[in-house]
Scaffold this motif. Sequence first.
Motif, PDB file in Angstrom:
ATOM      1  N   GLY A 297      -4.471   1.249  63.433  1.00 46.77           N
ATOM      2  CA  GLY A 297      -4.812   1.281  64.849  1.00 46.77           C
ATOM      3  C   GLY A 297      -5.397   2.575  65.355  1.00 46.77           C
ATOM      4  O   GLY A 297      -5.564   2.747  66.569  1.00 46.77           O
ATOM      5  N   PHE A 298      -5.717   3.532  64.470  1.00 43.55           N
ATOM      6  CA  PHE A 298      -6.325   4.797  64.889  1.00 43.55           C
ATOM      7  C   PHE A 298      -7.851   4.674  64.757  1.00 43.55           C
ATOM      8  O   PHE A 298      -8.382   4.621  63.644  1.00 43.55           O
ATOM      9  CB  PHE A 298      -5.810   5.963  64.031  1.00 43.55           C
ATOM     10  N   GLN A 299      -8.546   4.648  65.874  1.00 52.44           N
ATOM     11  CA  GLN A 299      -9.982   4.420  65.869  1.00 52.44           C
ATOM     12  C   GLN A 299     -10.785   5.718  65.860  1.00 52.44           C
ATOM     13  O   GLN A 299     -11.866   5.770  65.273  1.00 52.44           O
ATOM     14  CB  GLN A 299     -10.370   3.572  67.094  1.00 52.44           C
ATOM     15  N   GLN A 300     -10.302   6.776  66.497  1.00 55.08           N
ATOM     16  CA  GLN A 300     -11.017   8.052  66.561  1.00 55.08           C
ATOM     17  C   GLN A 300     -10.552   8.931  65.401  1.00 55.08           C
ATOM     18  O   GLN A 300      -9.552   9.654  65.483  1.00 55.08           O
ATOM     19  CB  GLN A 300     -10.753   8.736  67.908  1.00 55.08           C
ATOM     20  N   LEU A 301     -11.287   8.872  64.284  1.00 53.15           N
ATOM     21  CA  LEU A 301     -10.832   9.478  63.038  1.00 53.15           C
ATOM     22  C   LEU A 301     -10.745  11.000  63.106  1.00 53.15           C
ATOM     23  O   LEU A 301      -9.846  11.599  62.502  1.00 53.15           O
ATOM     24  CB  LEU A 301     -11.747   9.043  61.892  1.00 53.15           C
ATOM     25  N   GLY A 302     -11.699  11.640  63.824  1.00 54.83           N
ATOM     26  CA  GLY A 302     -11.651  13.100  63.935  1.00 54.83           C
ATOM     27  C   GLY A 302     -10.400  13.558  64.651  1.00 54.83           C
ATOM     28  O   GLY A 302      -9.689  14.471  64.191  1.00 54.83           O
ATOM     29  N   ARG A 303     -10.107  12.927  65.763  1.00 54.46           N
ATOM     30  CA  ARG A 303      -8.911  13.279  66.526  1.00 54.46           C
ATOM     31  C   ARG A 303      -7.656  12.946  65.725  1.00 54.46           C
ATOM     32  O   ARG A 303      -6.680  13.715  65.735  1.00 54.46           O
ATOM     33  CB  ARG A 303      -8.914  12.525  67.856  1.00 54.46           C
ATOM     34  N   PHE A 304      -7.703  11.825  65.018  1.00 58.68           N
ATOM     35  CA  PHE A 304      -6.564  11.428  64.196  1.00 58.68           C
ATOM     36  C   PHE A 304      -6.253  12.493  63.143  1.00 58.68           C
ATOM     37  O   PHE A 304      -5.100  12.900  62.966  1.00 58.68           O
ATOM     38  CB  PHE A 304      -6.845  10.084  63.518  1.00 58.68           C
ATOM     39  N   SER A 305      -7.284  12.987  62.447  1.00 55.94           N
ATOM     40  CA  SER A 305      -7.082  13.992  61.394  1.00 55.94           C
ATOM     41  C   SER A 305      -6.499  15.277  61.953  1.00 55.94           C
ATOM     42  O   SER A 305      -5.603  15.888  61.355  1.00 55.94           O
ATOM     43  CB  SER A 305      -8.402  14.283  60.677  1.00 55.94           C
ATOM     44  N   GLN A 306      -6.998  15.701  63.123  1.00 56.26           N
ATOM     45  CA  GLN A 306      -6.497  16.931  63.730  1.00 56.26           C
ATOM     46  C   GLN A 306      -5.022  16.796  64.110  1.00 56.26           C
ATOM     47  O   GLN A 306      -4.215  17.690  63.862  1.00 56.26           O
ATOM     48  CB  GLN A 306      -7.338  17.281  64.956  1.00 56.26           C
ATOM     49  N   GLU A 307      -4.699  15.700  64.739  1.00 57.91           N
ATOM     50  CA  GLU A 307      -3.309  15.509  65.170  1.00 57.91           C
ATOM     51  C   GLU A 307      -2.399  15.321  63.961  1.00 57.91           C
ATOM     52  O   GLU A 307      -1.243  15.781  63.954  1.00 57.91           O
ATOM     53  CB  GLU A 307      -3.196  14.314  66.119  1.00 57.91           C
ATOM     54  N   TYR A 308      -2.878  14.647  62.920  1.00 51.11           N
ATOM     55  CA  TYR A 308      -2.091  14.461  61.705  1.00 51.11           C
ATOM     56  C   TYR A 308      -1.740  15.822  61.090  1.00 51.11           C
ATOM     57  O   TYR A 308      -0.584  16.068  60.720  1.00 51.11           O
ATOM     58  CB  TYR A 308      -2.887  13.614  60.707  1.00 51.11           C
ATOM     59  N   LYS A 309      -2.735  16.735  61.023  1.00 57.23           N
ATOM     60  CA  LYS A 309      -2.485  18.054  60.442  1.00 57.23           C
ATOM     61  C   LYS A 309      -1.508  18.853  61.297  1.00 57.23           C
ATOM     62  O   LYS A 309      -0.640  19.569  60.773  1.00 57.23           O
ATOM     63  CB  LYS A 309      -3.799  18.822  60.292  1.00 57.23           C
TER      64      LYS A 309
END
Length: 329
Positions: A297-309
Motif C-alpha cells: 500500500g505504499f505508493q510514493q516510493l521515494g518518501r517510503f524509502s526515506q521514512e523506512y531508513k
Amino acid sequence: MTVSASLTRQQITAEFHSPDSACRWMCGINGPHRLEVPHPKELSFRHQGTSLGNVSIGIIEYSTPVHIDIADLTHSYSISLPLHGTQSFELRGDAFGSDSGVAAIISPSQPLQLSMDESCRKRLVRLSRQAIERKLSQLLSHELPRPVIFDPRMPLSGTVQEWWRMVANLQEMLDAEGSLCDLPEVWSNFENSLITSLLYTQPHNYSSELLDRQQGRPAYLSRLDALFRDSLDQPLGLADLERATGVSRERLYRDFHTHFGVSPIAYFRQRRFEHVRQRLEQATPMESVSSIAMDCGFQQLGRFSQEYKARFGELPSETLKRRSTIPLQ
C-alpha cells in the motif's frame, strides 16, 4: 453399556470390541467421524465418565492403534490429556504430539486427524460451545463476532497444570455417590470456575482483549488492533477508525497516547512499516523493493524509502540485499 442418572448427573460406562460400535458411540460424543482400526480383533474400547450440565469428564482408551478423522466437533470443545501412551494430531496443516506432558484442546469448526497408540489412555473433557461463548461474552461485555478458537497445544506447566488438577478433582467428585455436585448451586460454581479459568489459562483468539480488560485497557483497542492487522496493505484515516469503533476522535487520541504513547495513525503506520520490513526479510528472488512496497500500500516510493531508513536505520534495498545473501540451508 450402562447409563444411569442421579438428578441431572449421568454416569456413563461403555465397552465395545467392534469398531462399528465404538465409532457409533463416539459419534454420539464428538459428532460424525471416521474410525480406522488396523487390527480390529485387538480393539477393546472403554469409555467411563460423567456428564453434568455443560461439562463431561471421562477416561477413554482403545487398547490398539486407531486413526480418527473428525470434520467438525460443532457443539463442543474436546480437551484431552493422555494418562498413559501418546496421541498425535494434524490440525490446520499443523502436526503435534500429545502425551502426559502436553494436553490438546480441539475447537469446533476445526477439521482434524487424530491417531492414538495402543497404550493411550486419556482423560477427556468436553465443554459446551454455547457455555464457553456465553461466559466469554460476559467477560468481554459484548457479543462475539467470531467463534472462540483455542491454541490446540496445552503444555502442562503453571496455570494449565492447575487447571488439569481441578479437572481431576471434579472427576473424583462426579464419580462419588451423593456428591456435592448434585446441588445445582454448587455445581454451577464448579462449572463456572472450570470454564472461566480455561479462558484465562489457555491462549485463544480473544486472549489479548481479555487481558486488556484485566489491565484496564479499553476493549475497543483490541478490536481496532484486529482491524489494523486486516488492513496493513491499505491506508486508514481517523474517520475510518471512528466509524469502526464508534469512539470519538478525542477519545481515540487520548486512549492511544495513554496506552501506546503515540497517536492512532502513528501507531498504525508503525505496524505497516513493520509488516513491509518482514516482507522484505522474507522476499523471494522474484520480488523487489518497489513490488513489495506497492503491494503493502505504499505508493510514493521515494518518501517510503526515506521514512523506512529513519525508522530502521537502513534503506529498504539494504534489508532486501541482506536477505538475499543469507545462505540456503
